[in-house]
Each structure stands twice: as structure tokens, then as C-alpha cells.
Scaffold this motif. Structure first.
Motif, mmCIF file in Angstrom:
data_model
loop_
_atom_site.group_PDB
_atom_site.id
_atom_site.type_symbol
_atom_site.label_atom_id
_atom_site.label_comp_id
_atom_site.label_asym_id
_atom_site.label_seq_id
_atom_site.Cartn_x
_atom_site.Cartn_y
_atom_site.Cartn_z
ATOM 1 N N LYS A 98 -15.860 25.906 -54.570
ATOM 2 C CA LYS A 98 -15.841 24.523 -55.047
ATOM 3 C C LYS A 98 -16.552 24.401 -56.383
ATOM 4 O O LYS A 98 -16.069 23.743 -57.306
ATOM 5 N N TYR A 99 -17.733 25.046 -56.511
ATOM 6 C CA TYR A 99 -18.481 24.995 -57.773
ATOM 7 C C TYR A 99 -17.700 25.663 -58.898
ATOM 8 O O TYR A 99 -17.712 25.195 -60.037
ATOM 9 N N TYR A 100 -17.026 26.742 -58.599
ATOM 10 C CA TYR A 100 -16.223 27.432 -59.607
ATOM 11 C C TYR A 100 -15.097 26.522 -60.089
ATOM 12 O O TYR A 100 -14.843 26.413 -61.295
ATOM 13 N N ALA A 101 -14.415 25.866 -59.156
ATOM 14 C CA ALA A 101 -13.324 24.955 -59.527
ATOM 15 C C ALA A 101 -13.851 23.802 -60.380
ATOM 16 O O ALA A 101 -13.203 23.390 -61.358
ATOM 17 N N GLN A 102 -15.038 23.276 -60.027
ATOM 18 C CA GLN A 102 -15.634 22.197 -60.818
ATOM 19 C C GLN A 102 -15.993 22.683 -62.215
ATOM 20 O O GLN A 102 -15.758 21.983 -63.210
ATOM 21 N N ALA A 103 -16.554 23.893 -62.313
ATOM 22 C CA ALA A 103 -16.922 24.449 -63.622
ATOM 23 C C ALA A 103 -15.684 24.703 -64.467
ATOM 24 O O ALA A 103 -15.676 24.427 -65.676
ATOM 25 N N GLU A 104 -14.638 25.199 -63.840
ATOM 26 C CA GLU A 104 -13.388 25.442 -64.553
ATOM 27 C C GLU A 104 -12.805 24.135 -65.085
ATOM 28 O O GLU A 104 -12.385 24.049 -66.238
ATOM 29 N N GLN A 105 -12.798 23.113 -64.259
ATOM 30 C CA GLN A 105 -12.282 21.805 -64.676
ATOM 31 C C GLN A 105 -13.131 21.218 -65.807
ATOM 32 O O GLN A 105 -12.603 20.652 -66.761
ATOM 33 N N SER A 106 -14.441 21.386 -65.712
ATOM 34 C CA SER A 106 -15.339 20.889 -66.755
ATOM 35 C C SER A 106 -15.075 21.606 -68.079
ATOM 36 O O SER A 106 -15.033 20.976 -69.138
ATOM 37 N N LEU A 107 -14.891 22.910 -68.033
ATOM 38 C CA LEU A 107 -14.604 23.682 -69.241
ATOM 39 C C LEU A 107 -13.275 23.245 -69.855
ATOM 40 O O LEU A 107 -13.191 23.015 -71.070
ATOM 41 N N LEU A 108 -12.241 23.114 -69.037
ATOM 42 C CA LEU A 108 -10.940 22.676 -69.542
ATOM 43 C C LEU A 108 -11.032 21.286 -70.156
ATOM 44 O O LEU A 108 -10.411 21.003 -71.190
ATOM 45 N N SER A 109 -11.827 20.435 -69.541
ATOM 46 C CA SER A 109 -12.004 19.084 -70.052
ATOM 47 C C SER A 109 -12.719 19.099 -71.402
ATOM 48 O O SER A 109 -12.305 18.412 -72.338
ATOM 49 N N GLU A 110 -13.790 19.873 -71.515
ATOM 50 C CA GLU A 110 -14.534 19.962 -72.771
ATOM 51 C C GLU A 110 -13.673 20.536 -73.892
ATOM 52 O O GLU A 110 -13.794 20.131 -75.045
ATOM 53 N N LEU A 111 -12.807 21.478 -73.566
ATOM 54 C CA LEU A 111 -11.918 22.075 -74.561
ATOM 55 C C LEU A 111 -10.639 21.258 -74.749
ATOM 56 O O LEU A 111 -9.796 21.609 -75.561
ATOM 57 N N ARG A 112 -10.535 20.190 -73.985
ATOM 58 C CA ARG A 112 -9.376 19.295 -73.987
ATOM 59 C C ARG A 112 -8.085 20.020 -73.635
ATOM 60 O O ARG A 112 -7.005 19.649 -74.082
ATOM 61 N N LEU A 113 -8.213 21.043 -72.857
ATOM 62 C CA LEU A 113 -7.034 21.776 -72.403
ATOM 63 C C LEU A 113 -6.446 21.148 -71.148
ATOM 64 O O LEU A 113 -5.317 21.454 -70.780
ATOM 65 N N ASP A 114 -7.201 20.283 -70.512
ATOM 66 C CA ASP A 114 -6.685 19.613 -69.320
ATOM 67 C C ASP A 114 -5.662 18.537 -69.680
ATOM 68 O O ASP A 114 -4.905 18.092 -68.838
ATOM 69 N N GLU A 115 -5.628 18.155 -70.960
ATOM 70 C CA GLU A 115 -4.692 17.136 -71.418
ATOM 71 C C GLU A 115 -3.371 17.759 -71.853
ATOM 72 O O GLU A 115 -2.383 17.057 -72.038
ATOM 73 N N LYS A 116 -3.340 19.044 -72.064
ATOM 74 C CA LYS A 116 -2.167 19.751 -72.599
ATOM 75 C C LYS A 116 -1.263 20.186 -71.458
ATOM 76 O O LYS A 116 -1.722 20.645 -70.426
ATOM 77 N N ASP A 117 0.038 20.038 -71.663
ATOM 78 C CA ASP A 117 1.017 20.479 -70.682
ATOM 79 C C ASP A 117 1.582 21.814 -71.148
ATOM 80 O O ASP A 117 2.311 21.884 -72.134
ATOM 81 N N PHE A 118 1.259 22.881 -70.446
ATOM 82 C CA PHE A 118 1.681 24.226 -70.829
ATOM 83 C C PHE A 118 2.918 24.697 -70.061
ATOM 84 O O PHE A 118 3.325 25.832 -70.197
ATOM 85 N N THR A 119 3.508 23.852 -69.272
ATOM 86 C CA THR A 119 4.545 24.317 -68.357
ATOM 87 C C THR A 119 5.814 24.806 -69.043
ATOM 88 O O THR A 119 6.450 25.725 -68.549
ATOM 89 N N ASN A 120 6.218 24.241 -70.189
ATOM 90 C CA ASN A 120 7.499 24.602 -70.790
ATOM 91 C C ASN A 120 7.387 25.437 -72.059
ATOM 92 O O ASN A 120 8.388 25.907 -72.561
ATOM 93 N N GLU A 121 6.208 25.598 -72.608
ATOM 94 C CA GLU A 121 6.070 26.335 -73.862
ATOM 95 C C GLU A 121 5.955 27.827 -73.572
ATOM 96 O O GLU A 121 5.207 28.253 -72.698
ATOM 97 N N LEU A 122 6.719 28.628 -74.318
ATOM 98 C CA LEU A 122 6.699 30.062 -74.139
ATOM 99 C C LEU A 122 5.761 30.746 -75.119
ATOM 100 O O LEU A 122 5.360 31.873 -74.906
ATOM 101 N N SER A 123 5.447 30.081 -76.244
ATOM 102 C CA SER A 123 4.534 30.663 -77.211
ATOM 103 C C SER A 123 3.778 29.531 -77.898
ATOM 104 O O SER A 123 4.167 28.372 -77.820
ATOM 105 N N TYR A 124 2.736 29.898 -78.644
ATOM 106 C CA TYR A 124 1.916 28.890 -79.297
ATOM 107 C C TYR A 124 1.859 29.104 -80.809
ATOM 108 O O TYR A 124 1.172 28.402 -81.492
#
Length: 129
Positions: A98-124
Motif C-alpha cells: 500500500k505504501y509503495y502504491a501511494q509513493a508511486e502515485q505521489s511521484l507520478l503526481s509530482e511529475l505530472r505523469l498521472d495527467e498524461k494518457d500513454f495508452t495510444n502513443e507508441l513513441s515520444y
């Protein structure tokens, strides 16, 4: 069959499961299940299991092999003490997930990666044809 020595406790927290003919269910009124799991994961328990292996390519154990497996059975108080340690370690593992999942979510949020939809992009990067 297959991976020898994998053992789990099926309790009320376990989702419904189907056991195949390659699985064995062990029930005992006189032996604490959590103690037995701990014992089977020690070098002694694993050693006894490995001595009973049958087959060369797809190894396994017969039910009779398991019935004759030497198991050290301490008094019930020692079994309970070991079971308590196993249960506490299980709770600690679940808490750490649970703590790992919370830390992962916090990191993604700080990097604003939780707002990005990566499902259809094949490259960046730029696509070169």
C-alpha cells in the motif's frame, strides 16, 4: 507438479479458487497452518520435500509422499508463536504494498505523469519516415 514446494494458505481472504489434480490440499486439526507453511519454507522442510520428488522432467509429489513427510511438531504454544510471526510478516508485506502504491502515485503526481494518457502513443520523439 512443476514448481515444487510452492505452498500457500487458503483462508477467508483468498478469492475463490479451483485446485487441479496437480495441487494438494492439506487440512489438519492438530497442526497450525501458519506454522506448517513456515516449516515447509525452511531449509529442512524444503529438503524433505526435495527428497520425495518423483519424475525427471515434470517433477511432483504423490499424496503418500506428503503423508510420510517428516514434520517437526512443537507444542501448540510454539506453533502459535511462529504463526503470529508469519501473520505479522504478512500484514507488513500488505502494508508495504500500500505504501509503495501511494509513493508511486505521489511521484507520478509530482511529475505530472498521472495527467498524461500513454495508452495510444507508441513513441515520444519525432517520427522519421
Amino acid at each position: 507438479m512443476g514448481t515444487l514446494g510452492n505452498s500457500v494458505i487458503v483462508d477467508d481472504d483468498t478469492p475463490p479458487a479451483i485446485f487441479s489434480s496437480k495441487s494438494t490440499v492439506f487440512r489438519s486439526a492438530s497442526l497450525n497452518s501458519y506454522y506448517l507453511i513456515a516449516y515447509l519454507h525452511t531449509k529442512y522442510g524444503r529438503g524433505f520435500l526435495e527428497r520425495s520428488v518423483r519424475g525427471a522432467v515434470q517433477t511432483g509429489l504423490n499424496l503418500d509422499d506428503l503423508k510420510n513427510l517428516p514434520i517437526f511438531i512443537p507444542d501448540i504454544e510454539q506453533q502459535k508463536a511462529i504463526a503470529t510471526i508469519v501473520l505479522k510478516s504478512r500484514q507488513t508485506l500488505e502494508g508495504s504494498k500500500k505504501y509503495y502504491a501511494q509513493a508511486e502515485q505521489s511521484l507520478l503526481s509530482e511529475l505530472r505523469l498521472d495527467e498524461k494518457d500513454f495508452t495510444n502513443e507508441l513513441s515520444y520523439g519525432p517520427v522519421i519516415h
